[in-house]
Scaffold this motif. Structure first.
Motif, PDB file in Angstrom:
ATOM      1  N   LEU A  11      24.770  52.892   8.726  1.00 16.17           N
ATOM      2  CA  LEU A  11      23.557  53.165   9.500  1.00 16.17           C
ATOM      3  C   LEU A  11      23.456  54.648   9.824  1.00 16.17           C
ATOM      4  N   GLN A  12      24.559  55.246  10.234  1.00 15.67           N
ATOM      5  CA  GLN A  12      24.563  56.675  10.566  1.00 15.67           C
ATOM      6  C   GLN A  12      24.237  57.517   9.333  1.00 15.67           C
ATOM      7  N   ALA A  13      24.801  57.147   8.192  1.00 16.38           N
ATOM      8  CA  ALA A  13      24.528  57.890   6.952  1.00 16.38           C
ATOM      9  C   ALA A  13      23.062  57.728   6.540  1.00 16.38           C
ATOM     10  N   LEU A  14      22.533  56.503   6.640  1.00 15.66           N
ATOM     11  CA  LEU A  14      21.130  56.264   6.274  1.00 15.66           C
ATOM     12  C   LEU A  14      20.184  56.996   7.213  1.00 15.66           C
ATOM     13  N   PHE A  15      20.545  57.059   8.486  1.00 15.14           N
ATOM     14  CA  PHE A  15      19.765  57.820   9.466  1.00 15.14           C
ATOM     15  C   PHE A  15      19.701  59.283   9.026  1.00 15.14           C
ATOM     16  N   THR A  43      28.908  50.936  -0.986  1.00 14.03           N
ATOM     17  CA  THR A  43      28.015  49.920  -1.555  1.00 14.03           C
ATOM     18  C   THR A  43      26.738  49.813  -0.731  1.00 14.03           C
ATOM     19  N   LEU A  44      26.888  49.793   0.595  1.00 15.08           N
ATOM     20  CA  LEU A  44      25.729  49.676   1.472  1.00 15.08           C
ATOM     21  C   LEU A  44      24.814  50.886   1.350  1.00 15.08           C
ATOM     22  N   VAL A  45      25.362  52.080   1.493  1.00 10.15           N
ATOM     23  CA  VAL A  45      24.532  53.289   1.492  1.00 10.15           C
ATOM     24  C   VAL A  45      23.863  53.499   0.135  1.00 10.15           C
ATOM     25  N   PHE A  46      24.658  53.481  -0.931  1.00 12.50           N
ATOM     26  CA  PHE A  46      24.077  53.709  -2.254  1.00 12.50           C
ATOM     27  C   PHE A  46      23.136  52.578  -2.649  1.00 12.50           C
ATOM     28  N   GLY A  47      23.446  51.347  -2.227  1.00  7.06           N
ATOM     29  CA  GLY A  47      22.584  50.204  -2.521  1.00  7.06           C
ATOM     30  C   GLY A  47      21.232  50.327  -1.845  1.00  7.06           C
ATOM     31  N   VAL A  48      21.221  50.687  -0.563  1.00  2.14           N
ATOM     32  CA  VAL A  48      19.951  50.863   0.158  1.00  2.14           C
ATOM     33  C   VAL A  48      19.136  51.978  -0.489  1.00  2.14           C
ATOM     34  N   VAL A  49      19.785  53.088  -0.800  1.00  6.44           N
ATOM     35  CA  VAL A  49      19.073  54.216  -1.412  1.00  6.44           C
ATOM     36  C   VAL A  49      18.505  53.810  -2.777  1.00  6.44           C
ATOM     37  N   GLU A  50      19.312  53.127  -3.576  1.00  8.96           N
ATOM     38  CA  GLU A  50      18.885  52.729  -4.914  1.00  8.96           C
ATOM     39  C   GLU A  50      17.723  51.727  -4.881  1.00  8.96           C
ATOM     40  N   HIS A  51      17.744  50.812  -3.919  1.00  6.81           N
ATOM     41  CA  HIS A  51      16.734  49.746  -3.848  1.00  6.81           C
ATOM     42  C   HIS A  51      15.741  49.965  -2.709  1.00  6.81           C
ATOM     43  N   LEU A  79      17.150  47.781   9.613  1.00  7.45           N
ATOM     44  CA  LEU A  79      16.454  46.759   8.822  1.00  7.45           C
ATOM     45  C   LEU A  79      16.725  46.955   7.334  1.00  7.45           C
ATOM     46  N   ARG A  80      16.686  48.189   6.870  1.00  8.22           N
ATOM     47  CA  ARG A  80      16.978  48.452   5.454  1.00  8.22           C
ATOM     48  C   ARG A  80      18.364  47.940   5.094  1.00  8.22           C
ATOM     49  N   LEU A  81      19.306  48.231   5.946  1.00  4.18           N
ATOM     50  CA  LEU A  81      20.699  47.827   5.725  1.00  4.18           C
ATOM     51  C   LEU A  81      20.813  46.306   5.655  1.00  4.18           C
ATOM     52  N   LYS A  87      19.381  40.442   0.501  1.00  2.00           N
ATOM     53  CA  LYS A  87      18.828  40.289  -0.852  1.00  2.00           C
ATOM     54  C   LYS A  87      19.839  40.548  -1.966  1.00  2.00           C
ATOM     55  N   PHE A  88      20.686  41.544  -1.793  1.00  2.00           N
ATOM     56  CA  PHE A  88      21.526  41.987  -2.908  1.00  2.00           C
ATOM     57  C   PHE A  88      23.017  41.678  -2.765  1.00  2.00           C
TER      58      PHE A  88
END
Length: 131
Positions: A11-15, A43-51, A79-81, A87-88
């Motif tokens: 979450l912190q990285a996505l923020f 997996t979480l960070v790159f997955g959210v960014v990719e999708h 929510l993105r996370l 989904k994935f």
């Protein structure tokens, strides 16, 4: 690293990525503060960014009287996370995704974040089941 910690760090990285358009790898490095990395976190960070487009579309379709860009940055990325995980990453039980997202919202969001997150995720879950 515990999965809860990995989710919080994600979450912190996505923020950071959302606010300053950081590269995912440098955002992860920044939140780790010199500590060793974690495969689940990556997996979480790159997955959210990719999708991101697909995840954002799913969130947007399940918001009432809100648009994605009007959401608090913490809520939007949480929510993105969670939607990415629903989904994935089917190996993570849905109730775990919900519980984790709600608890993290209580810690990082405002007073209404946990209820809001729960409501949107419930709608997303129904939508995914009907696909």
């Amino acid at each position: 690293m515990k999965r809860r910690t990995a989710r919080e760090k994600a979450l912190q990285a996505l923020f950071q990525i959302d606010v300053s358009q950081s590269e995912p790898s440098s955002a992860i490095e920044h939140v780790l503060e010199g500590k060793p990395g974690d495969e689940f976190l990556s997996t979480l960070v790159f997955g959210v960014v990719e999708h991101e487009q697909e995840v954002d579309k799913l969130i947007s379709e399940n918001l009432e009287k809100w648009s994605l860009d009007r959401l608090a940055i913490v809520d939007r990325n949480l929510l993105r996370l969670a939607v990415f995980e629903l989904k994935f990453l089917p190996e993570t039980p849905e109730n775990v995704v919900f519980d984790e997202a709600i608890e993290i919202a209580k810690k990082y969001g405002d007073d209404q974040s946990s209820k809001f997150i729960n409501g949107v995720l419930s709608k997303v879950k129904q939508k995914l089941k009907s696909e």
